[in-house]
Write an enzyme that holds these catalytic residues in place. Structure first.
Site, PDB file in Angstrom:
ATOM      1  N   ILE A  16       0.865  -1.186   0.000  1.00  0.00           N
ATOM      2  CA  ILE A  16       0.000   0.000   0.000  1.00  0.00           C
ATOM      3  C   ILE A  16       0.895   1.228   0.000  1.00  0.00           C
ATOM      4  O   ILE A  16       1.761   1.343   0.858  1.00  0.00           O
ATOM      5  CB  ILE A  16      -0.848   0.058   1.281  1.00  0.00           C
ATOM      6  N   HIS A  17       0.688   2.121  -0.920  1.00  0.00           N
ATOM      7  CA  HIS A  17       1.543   3.312  -0.947  1.00  0.00           C
ATOM      8  C   HIS A  17       0.820   4.452  -1.635  1.00  0.00           C
ATOM      9  O   HIS A  17       0.083   4.249  -2.594  1.00  0.00           O
ATOM     10  CB  HIS A  17       2.844   3.009  -1.691  1.00  0.00           C
TER      11      HIS A  17
END
Length: 159
Positions: A16-17
């Site tokens: 997740i970024h």
């Protein structure tokens, strides 16, 4: 046993970024993001960084692959799950472990020497290709798509 409400399973080697976590979560209407990754499950710092880029409407869980296989069927129907893994190999472990994954969004797999680039964000080596062929044989649809509003394509058409 209930069937977990998995909206999408995504392979992204950054997990997740930035905008990606936000965009996919919001577009899908997911309210639970499950990161299935053995390293991150033990790493509070990485978990905190990922939590920072998720919308307030979504909770997060960080499980090992084993734990994900063991407990995902306990998820309540109201939990709309975005399941994120780092590698095709981890995705295969989940499927072989009985997690009901029908479709995989192939997001980011970094380029490295000796890999074949099949899209701007996805590069595969022999091991990856073998893994995706296995997933395909198990009936999993494989779509390459970086962000929700771009058009994707079938991974198997390129390998």
């Amino acid at each position: 046993m209930g069937t977990p409400n998995i909206l999408l399973t995504r392979i992204d080697n950054r997990l997740i970024h930035g905008q990606v976590g936000m965009t996919w979560t919001n577009t899908l209407g997911a309210n639970l993001v499950v990161v299935a990754n053995d390293e991150v499950a033990e790493d509070d710092v990485q978990q905190n960084l990922m939590d920072m880029v998720l919308p307030d409407t979504a909770q997060s869980r960080y499980f090992t692959i084993e734990k994900t296989i063991r407990i995902i069927e306990k998820a309540a129907p109201r939990q709309k799950i975005l399941l994120v893994v780092r590698t095709p190999q981890d995705a295969l472990r989940l499927v072989e472990g009985g997690v009901p994954i029908k479709e995989i969004n192939v997001g980011n797999i970094h380029f490295a020497e000796g890999k074949k680039q099949i899209s701007p964000t996805v590069s595969l080596d022999e091991k990856d290709i073998e893994t995706f062929k296995k997933l395909n044989e198990l009936g999993v649809e494989l779509e390459v798509r970086g962000i929700p509003n771009e058009s994707g394509f079938d991974l198997m058409s390129k390998i």
